[in-house]
Enzyme design. Sequence first.
Site, PDB file in Angstrom:
ATOM      1  N   LYS A  61     -40.809   6.896  35.199  1.00 35.25           N
ATOM      2  CA  LYS A  61     -40.691   5.462  35.513  1.00 35.25           C
ATOM      3  C   LYS A  61     -39.260   5.198  35.955  1.00 35.25           C
ATOM      4  CE  LYS A  61     -43.286   1.622  35.005  1.00 35.25           C
ATOM      5  NZ  LYS A  61     -44.744   1.489  34.934  1.00 35.25           N
TER       6      LYS A  61
HETATM    7  P1  NAD Z   1     -45.925  -8.398  39.668  1.00 35.46           P
HETATM    8  O1  NAD Z   1     -44.513  -8.351  40.069  1.00 35.46           O
HETATM    9  O2  NAD Z   1     -46.972  -8.377  40.731  1.00 35.46           O
HETATM   10  O3  NAD Z   1     -46.187  -9.709  38.768  1.00 35.46           O
HETATM   11  C1  NAD Z   1     -45.440  -9.987  37.632  1.00 35.46           C
HETATM   12  C2  NAD Z   1     -45.824 -11.368  37.135  1.00 35.46           C
HETATM   13  O4  NAD Z   1     -45.193 -11.583  35.867  1.00 35.46           O
HETATM   14  C3  NAD Z   1     -45.376 -12.510  38.037  1.00 35.46           C
HETATM   15  O5  NAD Z   1     -46.361 -13.514  38.045  1.00 35.46           O
HETATM   16  C4  NAD Z   1     -44.119 -13.030  37.318  1.00 35.46           C
HETATM   17  O6  NAD Z   1     -43.841 -14.396  37.614  1.00 35.46           O
HETATM   18  C5  NAD Z   1     -44.524 -12.833  35.890  1.00 35.46           C
HETATM   19  N1  NAD Z   1     -43.369 -12.793  34.966  1.00 35.46           N
HETATM   20  C6  NAD Z   1     -42.186 -12.148  35.123  1.00 35.46           C
HETATM   21  N2  NAD Z   1     -41.379 -12.396  34.078  1.00 35.46           N
HETATM   22  C7  NAD Z   1     -42.069 -13.202  33.233  1.00 35.46           C
HETATM   23  C8  NAD Z   1     -41.783 -13.793  31.992  1.00 35.46           C
HETATM   24  N3  NAD Z   1     -40.587 -13.621  31.387  1.00 35.46           N
HETATM   25  N4  NAD Z   1     -42.728 -14.572  31.389  1.00 35.46           N
HETATM   26  C9  NAD Z   1     -43.929 -14.779  31.995  1.00 35.46           C
HETATM   27  N5  NAD Z   1     -44.255 -14.221  33.174  1.00 35.46           N
HETATM   28  C10 NAD Z   1     -43.346 -13.450  33.790  1.00 35.46           C
HETATM   29  O7  NAD Z   1     -46.143  -7.194  38.626  1.00 35.46           O
HETATM   30  P2  NAD Z   1     -47.464  -6.401  38.292  1.00 35.46           P
HETATM   31  O8  NAD Z   1     -47.551  -5.225  39.197  1.00 35.46           O
HETATM   32  O9  NAD Z   1     -48.607  -7.357  38.209  1.00 35.46           O
HETATM   33  O10 NAD Z   1     -47.111  -5.821  36.848  1.00 35.46           O
HETATM   34  C11 NAD Z   1     -47.286  -6.604  35.661  1.00 35.46           C
HETATM   35  C12 NAD Z   1     -47.293  -5.699  34.453  1.00 35.46           C
HETATM   36  O11 NAD Z   1     -48.359  -4.747  34.586  1.00 35.46           O
HETATM   37  C13 NAD Z   1     -46.038  -4.866  34.233  1.00 35.46           C
HETATM   38  O12 NAD Z   1     -45.812  -4.711  32.852  1.00 35.46           O
HETATM   39  C14 NAD Z   1     -46.398  -3.520  34.841  1.00 35.46           C
HETATM   40  O13 NAD Z   1     -45.639  -2.466  34.283  1.00 35.46           O
HETATM   41  C15 NAD Z   1     -47.843  -3.432  34.436  1.00 35.46           C
HETATM   42  N6  NAD Z   1     -48.641  -2.515  35.272  1.00 35.46           N
HETATM   43  C16 NAD Z   1     -48.733  -2.688  36.608  1.00 35.46           C
HETATM   44  C17 NAD Z   1     -49.522  -1.813  37.360  1.00 35.46           C
HETATM   45  C18 NAD Z   1     -49.717  -1.993  38.829  1.00 35.46           C
HETATM   46  O14 NAD Z   1     -50.531  -1.256  39.408  1.00 35.46           O
HETATM   47  N7  NAD Z   1     -49.064  -2.932  39.486  1.00 35.46           N
HETATM   48  C19 NAD Z   1     -50.181  -0.759  36.730  1.00 35.46           C
HETATM   49  C20 NAD Z   1     -50.087  -0.630  35.342  1.00 35.46           C
HETATM   50  C21 NAD Z   1     -49.317  -1.520  34.625  1.00 35.46           C
END
Ligand code: NAD
Length: 432
Positions: free
Chosen positions: A117
Amino acid sequence: MTTATLNKKSKKIPVRGMMENVMEQFNSASDHIELHPNIRKILSITNNEIVVHFPVKMDNGDVEIFTGYRVQHNNALGPYKGGLRYHPTVDIDAARALAMWMTWKTSLAGLPYGGGKGGIQLDPSKYSQSELERITRRFTFALADNIGPEHDIPAPDVNTNSQTMAWMADTYMSTRPPAERTANQHVVTGKPDGSGGLEGRDRATGFGVYLTIKFWAQHNDESLEGKRFIVQGFGNVGYWAAHFLEKEGAKLVAVQDAFGSIQNKDGIAVEDLFNYSKSNNGSIVDFPESKTLDKDEFYATDCDICIPAALGNQITKEVAPLIKARLIAEGANGPTNVEGEKILLERGVTIIPDILCNSGGVIGSYFEWLQNRNGELWQLEEVMPKLEKKMKESFEKVYAFAKAESLDLRTAAYCIAIKRIEKAYIQRGIFP
Ligand code: NAD
């Protein structure tokens, strides 16, 4: 290394800093399976930690220095795999913990991958699109051969997306010798579907989150029709999870993002909110026909299911007592800390752990990697059933193990993941 050569007297490795959560989870599962002490030592530490400082020319002509990280935790089962995050909270400790979670996740999903990561410590909203492109390209150049299609394969995460991956793939391929360029497309996954990306990779994580909720409901003889759910984070994971749940008749009643929280007990139309946030600089705030909430009110919303899909360490001992949901489906990585989890489990709340719940993303990435490696183009109709089959296998394995051993789902998932890595070490031994 054979079992006979291993030293059974080794002690538990102490926890430290932001790694506390993941280490406590790891130690508790390792105790349960009586993980060999030498393998516990190996898995308690990361293999490689790459920190790069690199200059980028800004639109106004000034040069800014950025710090980027790539932590490679373990590759016993295959190349390092895991996302890159652009966020002010990115540091070495967060990258270590997130890399470790990836090792467990890929192992649990039965993929031929290890865990890694990384990311860059920055707030992307402060940079123009062309600055973000130059930052991404220069970061890729600085990482150089520390990443590679058979070595370490990044993917999107918080504030990175298919465009970021397209820039990375293009930069990596452009810096290879001419005859090797196109053969390196699978250096990253999560690319746009016109550039080697997988149809459906965009929705894979959220779809997987929805599937695990559906499987949980099936095990409890319940339907998703009419179930009320709340989502923290309305980005890639949160939006797609909400999209699929709504299609199944469930009702989104509150959402929180980085800018604020909203609620409508009669239901929030998912596509309307998605279109609104796109036109509102990515923010859900002031969505029509919704009430504005403060942070704690969001968690206290009356509902059946809570989906944290933003950052880690959100459900703490302060937040856990407020939660009304019976089920937490961890779309994010590490959203529930150990203290928060303890309170929830005592109250009988079920937690579908991150390494199971959001594993649809890395499974989709694996399909993309296979597609690129084999020179194929898979259609959405074949991707989604394959993804569902793998998610179902993982879920049933974890559910059955938890039942058989009277464990919570997280500990069960960790036990299965760690046992698979232990087996590889026992079979192969330690060089020299
Ligand atoms: P993203 O950037 O598309 O979205 C993140 C969202 O979280 C946004 O709506 C943002 O406004 C919100 N956010 C940020 N800080 C915040 C806070 N302090 N309080 C409330 N909301 C907040 O990201 P994503 O790809 O959707 O990833 C979200 C989570 O899922 C992360 O923990 C990531 O590690 C995990 N994840 C993502 C994937 C993937 O394929 N994208 C896969 C596995 C896990």
